[in-house]
Write a protein that holds these residues in place. Structure first.
Motif, PDB file in Angstrom:
ATOM      1  N   ALA A  96      -2.996  11.805 -16.271  1.00  0.00           N
ATOM      2  CA  ALA A  96      -2.357  10.585 -15.803  1.00  0.00           C
ATOM      3  C   ALA A  96      -1.699  10.846 -14.454  1.00  0.00           C
ATOM      4  O   ALA A  96      -1.108  11.896 -14.240  1.00  0.00           O
ATOM      5  N   PRO A  97      -1.797   9.898 -13.522  1.00  0.00           N
ATOM      6  CA  PRO A  97      -1.115  10.085 -12.233  1.00  0.00           C
ATOM      7  C   PRO A  97       0.391  10.033 -12.400  1.00  0.00           C
ATOM      8  O   PRO A  97       0.908   9.511 -13.386  1.00  0.00           O
ATOM      9  N   ALA A  98       1.100  10.558 -11.411  1.00  0.00           N
ATOM     10  CA  ALA A  98       2.559  10.494 -11.457  1.00  0.00           C
ATOM     11  C   ALA A  98       3.044   9.043 -11.476  1.00  0.00           C
ATOM     12  O   ALA A  98       3.998   8.700 -12.174  1.00  0.00           O
ATOM     13  N   ALA A  99       2.374   8.178 -10.702  1.00  0.00           N
ATOM     14  CA  ALA A  99       2.676   6.746 -10.695  1.00  0.00           C
ATOM     15  C   ALA A  99       1.376   5.969 -10.560  1.00  0.00           C
ATOM     16  O   ALA A  99       0.464   6.399  -9.855  1.00  0.00           O
ATOM     17  N   LEU A 100       1.287   4.819 -11.231  1.00  0.00           N
ATOM     18  CA  LEU A 100       0.061   4.034 -11.230  1.00  0.00           C
ATOM     19  C   LEU A 100       0.377   2.563 -11.015  1.00  0.00           C
ATOM     20  O   LEU A 100       1.252   1.996 -11.672  1.00  0.00           O
ATOM     21  N   PHE A 101      -0.359   1.948 -10.074  1.00  0.00           N
ATOM     22  CA  PHE A 101      -0.247   0.510  -9.807  1.00  0.00           C
ATOM     23  C   PHE A 101      -1.644  -0.090  -9.924  1.00  0.00           C
ATOM     24  O   PHE A 101      -2.561   0.339  -9.225  1.00  0.00           O
ATOM     25  N   GLU A 102      -1.815  -1.085 -10.788  1.00  0.00           N
ATOM     26  CA  GLU A 102      -3.131  -1.680 -11.010  1.00  0.00           C
ATOM     27  C   GLU A 102      -3.061  -3.199 -10.858  1.00  0.00           C
ATOM     28  O   GLU A 102      -2.209  -3.858 -11.459  1.00  0.00           O
ATOM     29  N   ASN A 103      -3.991  -3.724 -10.038  1.00  0.00           N
ATOM     30  CA  ASN A 103      -4.139  -5.174  -9.860  1.00  0.00           C
ATOM     31  C   ASN A 103      -2.803  -5.840  -9.501  1.00  0.00           C
ATOM     32  O   ASN A 103      -2.425  -6.864 -10.071  1.00  0.00           O
ATOM     33  N   CYS A 104      -2.118  -5.239  -8.545  1.00  0.00           N
ATOM     34  CA  CYS A 104      -0.825  -5.752  -8.095  1.00  0.00           C
ATOM     35  C   CYS A 104      -0.910  -6.238  -6.646  1.00  0.00           C
ATOM     36  O   CYS A 104      -1.934  -6.083  -5.992  1.00  0.00           O
ATOM     37  N   GLU A 105       0.201  -6.792  -6.171  1.00  0.00           N
ATOM     38  CA  GLU A 105       0.280  -7.235  -4.781  1.00  0.00           C
ATOM     39  C   GLU A 105       1.669  -6.934  -4.220  1.00  0.00           C
ATOM     40  O   GLU A 105       2.678  -7.182  -4.872  1.00  0.00           O
ATOM     41  N   ASN A 106       1.695  -6.375  -3.024  1.00  0.00           N
ATOM     42  CA  ASN A 106       2.934  -6.062  -2.316  1.00  0.00           C
ATOM     43  C   ASN A 106       3.790  -5.055  -3.095  1.00  0.00           C
ATOM     44  O   ASN A 106       4.800  -5.400  -3.717  1.00  0.00           O
ATOM     45  N   ILE A 107       3.360  -3.810  -3.030  1.00  0.00           N
ATOM     46  CA  ILE A 107       4.031  -2.708  -3.710  1.00  0.00           C
ATOM     47  C   ILE A 107       4.676  -1.794  -2.666  1.00  0.00           C
ATOM     48  O   ILE A 107       4.068  -1.477  -1.647  1.00  0.00           O
ATOM     49  N   ALA A 108       5.907  -1.347  -2.932  1.00  0.00           N
ATOM     50  CA  ALA A 108       6.578  -0.436  -2.013  1.00  0.00           C
ATOM     51  C   ALA A 108       7.297   0.667  -2.777  1.00  0.00           C
ATOM     52  O   ALA A 108       8.043   0.402  -3.722  1.00  0.00           O
ATOM     53  N   LEU A 109       7.039   1.917  -2.365  1.00  0.00           N
ATOM     54  CA  LEU A 109       7.816   3.068  -2.822  1.00  0.00           C
ATOM     55  C   LEU A 109       8.613   3.562  -1.620  1.00  0.00           C
ATOM     56  O   LEU A 109       8.032   3.876  -0.580  1.00  0.00           O
ATOM     57  N   ILE A 110       9.921   3.653  -1.763  1.00  0.00           N
ATOM     58  CA  ILE A 110      10.782   4.057  -0.655  1.00  0.00           C
ATOM     59  C   ILE A 110      11.724   5.156  -1.146  1.00  0.00           C
ATOM     60  O   ILE A 110      12.520   4.947  -2.067  1.00  0.00           O
ATOM     61  N   GLY A 111      11.610   6.324  -0.562  1.00  0.00           N
ATOM     62  CA  GLY A 111      12.492   7.411  -0.960  1.00  0.00           C
ATOM     63  C   GLY A 111      12.286   7.864  -2.385  1.00  0.00           C
ATOM     64  O   GLY A 111      13.241   8.220  -3.077  1.00  0.00           O
ATOM     65  N   VAL A 112      11.026   7.874  -2.832  1.00  0.00           N
ATOM     66  CA  VAL A 112      10.691   8.321  -4.188  1.00  0.00           C
ATOM     67  C   VAL A 112      10.112   9.727  -4.125  1.00  0.00           C
ATOM     68  O   VAL A 112       9.267  10.018  -3.268  1.00  0.00           O
ATOM     69  N   ARG A 113      10.543  10.563  -5.022  1.00  0.00           N
ATOM     70  CA  ARG A 113      10.112  11.970  -5.035  1.00  0.00           C
ATOM     71  C   ARG A 113       9.430  12.291  -6.360  1.00  0.00           C
ATOM     72  O   ARG A 113       9.955  12.001  -7.434  1.00  0.00           O
ATOM     73  N   PHE A 114       8.231  12.905  -6.256  1.00  0.00           N
ATOM     74  CA  PHE A 114       7.493  13.351  -7.438  1.00  0.00           C
ATOM     75  C   PHE A 114       7.454  14.877  -7.430  1.00  0.00           C
ATOM     76  O   PHE A 114       7.022  15.482  -6.454  1.00  0.00           O
ATOM     77  N   ARG A 115       7.866  15.486  -8.532  1.00  0.00           N
ATOM     78  CA  ARG A 115       7.938  16.945  -8.585  1.00  0.00           C
ATOM     79  C   ARG A 115       7.152  17.491  -9.775  1.00  0.00           C
ATOM     80  O   ARG A 115       7.215  16.946 -10.870  1.00  0.00           O
ATOM     81  N   ARG A 116       6.390  18.555  -9.521  1.00  0.00           N
ATOM     82  CA  ARG A 116       5.772  19.407 -10.538  1.00  0.00           C
ATOM     83  C   ARG A 116       4.780  18.686 -11.449  1.00  0.00           C
ATOM     84  O   ARG A 116       4.615  19.049 -12.609  1.00  0.00           O
ATOM     85  N   PHE A 117       4.091  17.669 -10.935  1.00  0.00           N
ATOM     86  CA  PHE A 117       3.094  16.984 -11.752  1.00  0.00           C
ATOM     87  C   PHE A 117       1.782  17.764 -11.752  1.00  0.00           C
ATOM     88  O   PHE A 117       1.535  18.598 -10.887  1.00  0.00           O
ATOM     89  N   GLN A 118       0.916  17.448 -12.711  1.00  0.00           N
ATOM     90  CA  GLN A 118      -0.371  18.138 -12.827  1.00  0.00           C
ATOM     91  C   GLN A 118      -1.544  17.243 -12.445  1.00  0.00           C
ATOM     92  O   GLN A 118      -2.586  17.718 -12.005  1.00  0.00           O
ATOM     93  N   GLY A 119      -1.423  15.941 -12.641  1.00  0.00           N
ATOM     94  CA  GLY A 119      -2.482  15.017 -12.238  1.00  0.00           C
ATOM     95  C   GLY A 119      -2.321  14.627 -10.784  1.00  0.00           C
ATOM     96  O   GLY A 119      -1.739  15.354  -9.981  1.00  0.00           O
ATOM     97  N   SER A 120      -2.833  13.445 -10.408  1.00  0.00           N
ATOM     98  CA  SER A 120      -2.680  12.964  -9.035  1.00  0.00           C
ATOM     99  C   SER A 120      -1.272  12.411  -8.824  1.00  0.00           C
ATOM    100  O   SER A 120      -0.496  12.269  -9.771  1.00  0.00           O
ATOM    101  N   GLY A 121      -0.956  12.084  -7.560  1.00  0.00           N
ATOM    102  CA  GLY A 121       0.371  11.564  -7.242  1.00  0.00           C
ATOM    103  C   GLY A 121       0.472  10.073  -7.497  1.00  0.00           C
ATOM    104  O   GLY A 121       0.330   9.612  -8.621  1.00  0.00           O
ATOM    105  N   ALA A 122       0.700   9.280  -6.457  1.00  0.00           N
ATOM    106  CA  ALA A 122       0.797   7.828  -6.579  1.00  0.00           C
ATOM    107  C   ALA A 122      -0.589   7.220  -6.378  1.00  0.00           C
ATOM    108  O   ALA A 122      -1.223   7.436  -5.346  1.00  0.00           O
ATOM    109  N   VAL A 123      -1.055   6.461  -7.360  1.00  0.00           N
ATOM    110  CA  VAL A 123      -2.402   5.888  -7.340  1.00  0.00           C
ATOM    111  C   VAL A 123      -2.320   4.367  -7.402  1.00  0.00           C
ATOM    112  O   VAL A 123      -1.677   3.804  -8.301  1.00  0.00           O
ATOM    113  N   ALA A 124      -2.960   3.701  -6.437  1.00  0.00           N
ATOM    114  CA  ALA A 124      -3.035   2.240  -6.414  1.00  0.00           C
ATOM    115  C   ALA A 124      -4.488   1.829  -6.629  1.00  0.00           C
ATOM    116  O   ALA A 124      -5.374   2.282  -5.903  1.00  0.00           O
ATOM    117  N   ARG A 125      -4.727   0.970  -7.604  1.00  0.00           N
ATOM    118  CA  ARG A 125      -6.079   0.491  -7.922  1.00  0.00           C
ATOM    119  C   ARG A 125      -6.103  -1.027  -7.886  1.00  0.00           C
ATOM    120  O   ARG A 125      -5.356  -1.685  -8.604  1.00  0.00           O
TER     121      ARG A 125
END
Length: 221
Positions: A96-125
């Motif tokens: 699983a990605p660290a964060a997942l966005f699916e079929n959305c509109e106008n998404i913003a990550l600001i000052g977000v930190r992902f640490r020590r994950f094993q899958g992908s990082g932030a994924v937008a589909r």
């Protein structure tokens, strides 16, 4: 369901949630329902702001920190998602990605930190307009074993923007930024820094234009 799940289950359109400054919120697989695969899972909402306030999600299990589906106008800021290594166990193997966005509109990550994950990082589909600003992916040696990219955009539309973001990957695989799909999606990557990454800097294979400027890609594959 834990305290965090209860908090987000009650959110309404136009709502804002501010987490307690400096607090650690621990989330375990047993806290999730059978339909969820994220510590924070939100569907069919609009005009939502989540302000982490400098707090941290401590993820204990093979699931995403947060996932948004069919949402519009979503901002997540000032939050760390830390994927924990359990004592005496191997690192979480998370497809699983660290964060997942699916079929959305106008998404913003600001000052977000992902640490020590094993899958992908932030994924937008299938997202229209998404931006990641001053966000980070920080991995130690041995992390990112299943990483296919840190900021990924699949079949997105409009603009995919990455500005002032940092990846320190300790030799893990995965492109810093990747755009794939047949739809028109313009990519902007500006003032970002990448080091110790075994993957590529930027991969672009979509209709539209790519604008890459002011970035530093050190020791990429």
């Amino acid at each position: 369901m834990n305290e965090l799940s209860e908090l987000f289950s009650e959110i309404k359109d136009g709502g804002k949630i501010v987490l307690e400054h400096g607090r650690e919120y621990h989330v375990y697989s047993s806290d999730l329902s059978a339909q969820e695969n994220a510590a924070i899972a939100i569907k069919n909402k609009k005009n939502i702001v989540i302000d982490g306030g400098g707090s941290a999600l401590k993820i204990h299990g093979a699931f995403s920190a947060f996932a948004f589906t069919n949402c519009k106008n979503i901002t997540v800021k000032n939050l760390t998602a830390d994927f924990e290594e359990e004592d005496g166990e191997e690192k979480t193997q998370s497809p699983a990605p660290a964060a997942l966005f699916e079929n959305c509109e106008n998404i913003a990550l600001i000052g977000v930190r992902f640490r020590r994950f094993q899958g992908s990082g932030a994924v937008a589909r299938g997202v229209k307009n998404v931006k990641y600003v001053k966000s980070e992916c920080l991995l130690k040696a041995g992390d990112g074993k299943h990483c296919e990219g840190y900021f990924r955009f699949e079949d997105c539309r409009g603009t995919a923007k990455i500005e002032g973001c940092v990846v320190r990957a300790s030799g893990a695989n995965g492109d810093f930024a990747g755009v794939r799909g047949e739809k028109k999606c313009n990519l902007e990557v500006k003032n970002c820094y990448v080091t110790e990454n075994a993957g590529r800097g930027v991969y672009y294979a979509a209709g539209g234009k790519a604008k890459i400027e002011g970035n530093t890609f050190a020791r990429t594959g």
